[in-house]
Structure formats: structure tokens, C-alpha cells
Design an enzyme around this catalytic site. Structure first.
Site, mmCIF file in Angstrom:
data_model
loop_
_atom_site.group_PDB
_atom_site.id
_atom_site.type_symbol
_atom_site.label_atom_id
_atom_site.label_comp_id
_atom_site.label_asym_id
_atom_site.label_seq_id
_atom_site.Cartn_x
_atom_site.Cartn_y
_atom_site.Cartn_z
ATOM 1 N N MET A 83 -8.961 8.214 0.246
ATOM 2 C CA MET A 83 -9.722 8.479 1.488
ATOM 3 C C MET A 83 -10.154 10.047 1.308
ATOM 4 O O MET A 83 -9.509 11.079 0.609
ATOM 5 C CB MET A 83 -8.675 8.708 2.658
ATOM 6 C CG MET A 83 -8.158 7.059 2.949
ATOM 7 S SD MET A 83 -7.252 7.137 4.614
ATOM 8 C CE MET A 83 -6.484 5.479 4.464
ATOM 9 N N HIS A 90 -1.094 -1.530 -4.122
ATOM 10 C CA HIS A 90 -2.749 -0.973 -3.407
ATOM 11 C C HIS A 90 -2.789 0.513 -3.195
ATOM 12 O O HIS A 90 -1.810 1.124 -2.560
ATOM 13 C CB HIS A 90 -2.652 -1.636 -1.974
ATOM 14 C CG HIS A 90 -3.876 -1.748 -1.285
ATOM 15 N ND1 HIS A 90 -5.221 -2.344 -1.645
ATOM 16 C CD2 HIS A 90 -4.327 -0.717 -0.375
ATOM 17 C CE1 HIS A 90 -6.015 -1.978 -0.832
ATOM 18 N NE2 HIS A 90 -5.632 -1.134 0.012
ATOM 19 N N ASP A 134 -6.369 -6.443 4.567
ATOM 20 C CA ASP A 134 -5.674 -5.343 4.702
ATOM 21 C C ASP A 134 -5.543 -4.460 5.880
ATOM 22 O O ASP A 134 -6.770 -4.389 6.616
ATOM 23 C CB ASP A 134 -6.458 -4.328 3.649
ATOM 24 C CG ASP A 134 -5.955 -2.947 3.605
ATOM 25 O OD1 ASP A 134 -4.754 -2.718 4.151
ATOM 26 O OD2 ASP A 134 -6.682 -1.926 3.073
ATOM 27 N N ASP A 164 -4.735 3.423 -1.460
ATOM 28 C CA ASP A 164 -5.828 4.032 -0.323
ATOM 29 C C ASP A 164 -6.415 5.360 -0.753
ATOM 30 O O ASP A 164 -5.659 6.233 -0.546
ATOM 31 C CB ASP A 164 -5.283 3.667 0.987
ATOM 32 C CG ASP A 164 -5.276 2.354 1.126
ATOM 33 O OD1 ASP A 164 -6.128 1.630 1.346
ATOM 34 O OD2 ASP A 164 -3.748 1.980 1.573
ATOM 35 N N HIS A 208 -8.577 1.093 -3.433
ATOM 36 C CA HIS A 208 -9.617 0.736 -2.335
ATOM 37 C C HIS A 208 -10.071 2.397 -1.928
ATOM 38 O O HIS A 208 -9.483 2.963 -1.621
ATOM 39 C CB HIS A 208 -8.610 0.377 -1.145
ATOM 40 C CG HIS A 208 -9.362 0.171 0.032
ATOM 41 N ND1 HIS A 208 -8.450 0.071 1.159
ATOM 42 C CD2 HIS A 208 -10.703 0.087 0.386
ATOM 43 C CE1 HIS A 208 -9.476 -0.185 2.347
ATOM 44 N NE2 HIS A 208 -10.675 -0.207 1.948
ATOM 45 N N MET A 223 -12.182 4.482 0.021
ATOM 46 C CA MET A 223 -12.863 4.640 1.433
ATOM 47 C C MET A 223 -13.487 6.150 1.430
ATOM 48 O O MET A 223 -12.914 7.032 1.924
ATOM 49 C CB MET A 223 -11.616 4.673 2.585
ATOM 50 C CG MET A 223 -11.370 3.060 2.793
ATOM 51 S SD MET A 223 -9.546 3.180 3.578
ATOM 52 C CE MET A 223 -8.435 3.203 2.073
ATOM 53 N N MET A 277 -11.212 -6.044 5.934
ATOM 54 C CA MET A 277 -10.434 -4.803 6.815
ATOM 55 C C MET A 277 -10.277 -5.467 8.217
ATOM 56 O O MET A 277 -10.942 -5.752 9.006
ATOM 57 C CB MET A 277 -11.409 -3.540 7.060
ATOM 58 C CG MET A 277 -11.472 -2.868 5.531
ATOM 59 S SD MET A 277 -9.871 -2.502 4.974
ATOM 60 C CE MET A 277 -9.071 -1.711 6.177
ATOM 61 N N SER A 320 0.697 -1.285 -0.112
ATOM 62 C CA SER A 320 0.095 0.110 -0.100
ATOM 63 C C SER A 320 1.056 1.433 0.062
ATOM 64 O O SER A 320 1.769 1.647 1.091
ATOM 65 C CB SER A 320 -1.005 0.037 1.298
ATOM 66 O OG SER A 320 -1.401 1.420 1.557
HETATM 67 C C1 DX5 Z 1 -6.068 1.554 6.133
HETATM 68 C C2 DX5 Z 1 -5.577 1.130 4.691
HETATM 69 C C3 DX5 Z 1 -4.701 0.251 4.385
HETATM 70 C C4 DX5 Z 1 -3.214 0.555 5.103
HETATM 71 C C5 DX5 Z 1 -2.764 -0.414 5.603
HETATM 72 O O1 DX5 Z 1 -7.336 2.202 6.052
HETATM 73 O O2 DX5 Z 1 -6.742 0.438 3.896
HETATM 74 O O3 DX5 Z 1 -4.436 -0.206 3.149
HETATM 75 O O4 DX5 Z 1 -2.294 1.141 4.195
HETATM 76 O O5 DX5 Z 1 -1.553 -0.137 6.461
HETATM 77 P P1 DX5 Z 1 -0.735 -0.810 7.310
HETATM 78 O O6 DX5 Z 1 -0.276 -2.236 6.577
HETATM 79 O O7 DX5 Z 1 0.498 -0.331 7.777
HETATM 80 O O8 DX5 Z 1 -1.416 -1.304 8.350
HETATM 81 ZN ZN ZN Z 2 -6.434 -0.299 1.778
#
Ligand code: DX5
Ligand code: ZN
Length: 224
Positions: free
Chosen positions: A36, A32, A177, A34, A68, A70, A139, A7
Site C-alpha cells: 500500500m 499474500h 480477499d 499487501d 497484491h 494497492m 476484493m 496475508s
Molecule cells: C486489504 C488487504 C487484505 C487484508 C485482509 O486491503 O488486501 O489482504 O490483509 O485482511 P483480513 O483477512 O483481516 O480482512
Molecule cells: Zn490483499
């Protein structure tokens, strides 16, 4: 075949291209991303222009861009992310009152469709769409930030979803994840996950990115 999906949330955004180059050289299959929005989760991160900017680097190496979302009302942005280069688009069941329609929208746009759920959301929330999706993401932290600790009950949820997918004869990916490290990667794979997201373990694992990835692979080979 287990796939590792670093990620980029935990990458150094000031040298993102160089960090991704190191990941790609380590032979990973997925990357990956993320996304947000500061509403569904407290943090604000990456939008389609960043996906577009890393697309050629990933395509050239055969690395699949796994996005992903969010964000609230993800259906408003599905086509933007697919146009930018997303090959997998995953949405949260908590943000999709018309989940069936959103999954169809992702597929029509030409991407693989993923669905995910927060740690406190019952697995039954995704049950009806399991036959439709290409990926289910468990998750294992509350979404919003990298570097959190793995929630232990996630292993039971992975195993339960593995059972449901197998019962359906589904070949959907089962992704995990959040909080995956060299010390627990074997546990999540044994429970049935086959795509492993890791952010801080890859980019802030204490060694070079290449060595951090090797440490995760080494964790996979240990028997527990
Ligand atoms: C959290 C994200 C993850 C995050 C994982 O909201 O969806 O993808 O980057 O990070 P680690 O591996 O550090 O928990
Ligand atoms: Zn993620």
C-alpha cells in the site's frame, strides 16, 4: 484444490520471520503480501525489501509469494517486486489505464499476472482481460486495512466471475480477499473461489497461528 493465502498484513512485524515460520509449518501453499502506498489506499505498508527478506524462507518451503499491489502507477514497481521474489503480481484495474500492457509487463517479468477490482467497480471492468490473466481477485472489503467485515454482495461477484472464467475455459485462479473467517470460508469456496486470502483470521484469530489455520480448514469442511 483450495489454496489458503495468509496475508502478512496482520502479522506481528516485530517477529515476522517467526510468524511466517508458523504459517509455513502449517502447510499453506501461498503467502499474500499487501503493498500500500498511502495514495491509492490510505495506508502505507510493505515494499520490495521486505519481500526480498522473506523470499528464501518461502522458497525453501515451496510457498508462493503472492503480491497484491494497492499502489498508483504499479507498472513502475512490477520488476522490483518480481526481482524481490514475487511469483504472482496482482494490480488493481482502477490504477491501470493501460491494463493490457501492465498484464503483459508482469508476464514478461516472469510472474503470474493477476487483476483485481474494488467492491464498487463493475465486473465489466476486467472482462476484456479475463482471457489473459492467471488470477482474478475479488476484493470483498474496500482495500486499505485488515480486519474489516466481508461485504455480502461479494459472493454474487465471485459466482459471476466463476461463470465467466468457466465459459472461457480459463484455468485462472479466482481469489477472494477481505473478511474471510472460519464462518464464511465455505460460502466463498462454494461460490467458486479457489485461493482464499485471510489476514486477521490467521494472525489475530484468538488462538495460535497453527490453530487459527486449522479453524479455517475446519470451516471449509462444513457443509452449509
Ligand atoms: C486489504 C488487504 C487484505 C487484508 C485482509 O486491503 O488486501 O489482504 O490483509 O485482511 P483480513 O483477512 O483481516 O480482512
Ligand atoms: Zn490483499
Amino acid at each position: 484444490m483450495i489454496k489458503l493465502a495468509p496475508s502478512i498484513l496482520s502479522a506481528d512485524f516485530g517477529r515476522l520471520g517467526a510468524d511466517i515460520a508458523e504459517v509455513v509449518e502449517s502447510g499453506v501453499d501461498w503467502l499474500h503480501v499487501d503493498v500500500m502506498d498511502g495514495h491509492f489506499v490510505p495506508n502505507i505498508t510493505i515494499g520490495p525489501p521486505v519481500v526480498s527478506a522473506i523470499r528464501d524462507q518461502c522458497d525453501a518451503a515451496g510457498v508462493l509469494l503472492d503480491v497484491h499491489l494497492m499502489i498508483e502507477q504499479p507498472e513502475r514497481y512490477v520488476s522490483d517486486f518480481v526481482d524481490a521474489g514475487a511469483r504472482v503480481v496482482t494490480v488493481h484495474v482502477e490504477t491501470c489505464p493501460h491494463l493490457h500492457r501492465t498484464i503483459q509487463q508482469i508476464k514478461s517479468a516472469g510472474a503470474l499476472a493477476g487483476v483485481t477490482l474494488n467492491p464498487a467497480t463493475p465486473l465489466s471492468a476486467v472482462e476484456e482481460v479475463l482471457p489473459l490473466v492467471d488470477l482474478v481477485l475479488v476484493m470483498s472489503v474496500n482495500p486499505g486495512f485488515g480486519g474489516q467485515s466481508y461485504i455480502p454482495g461479494s459472493t454474487r461477484r465471485i459466482a459471476a466471475l466463476r461463470g465467466k472464467l468457466d465459459d472461457l475455459g480459463s484455468k485462472a485462479y479466482l481469489q477472494v480477499d477481505g473478511g474471510v473467517k472460519p464462518g464464511n470460508i465455505r460460502e466463498v469456496v462454494d461460490a467458486g473461489a479457489n485461493v482464499i486470502v485471510a489476514g486477521s483470521a490467521v494472525f489475530r484469530g484468538g488462538q495460535s497461528i497453527a490453530d487459527n489455520i486449522e479453524n479455517l480448514r475446519a470451516g471449509l469442511q462444513l457443509s452449509v
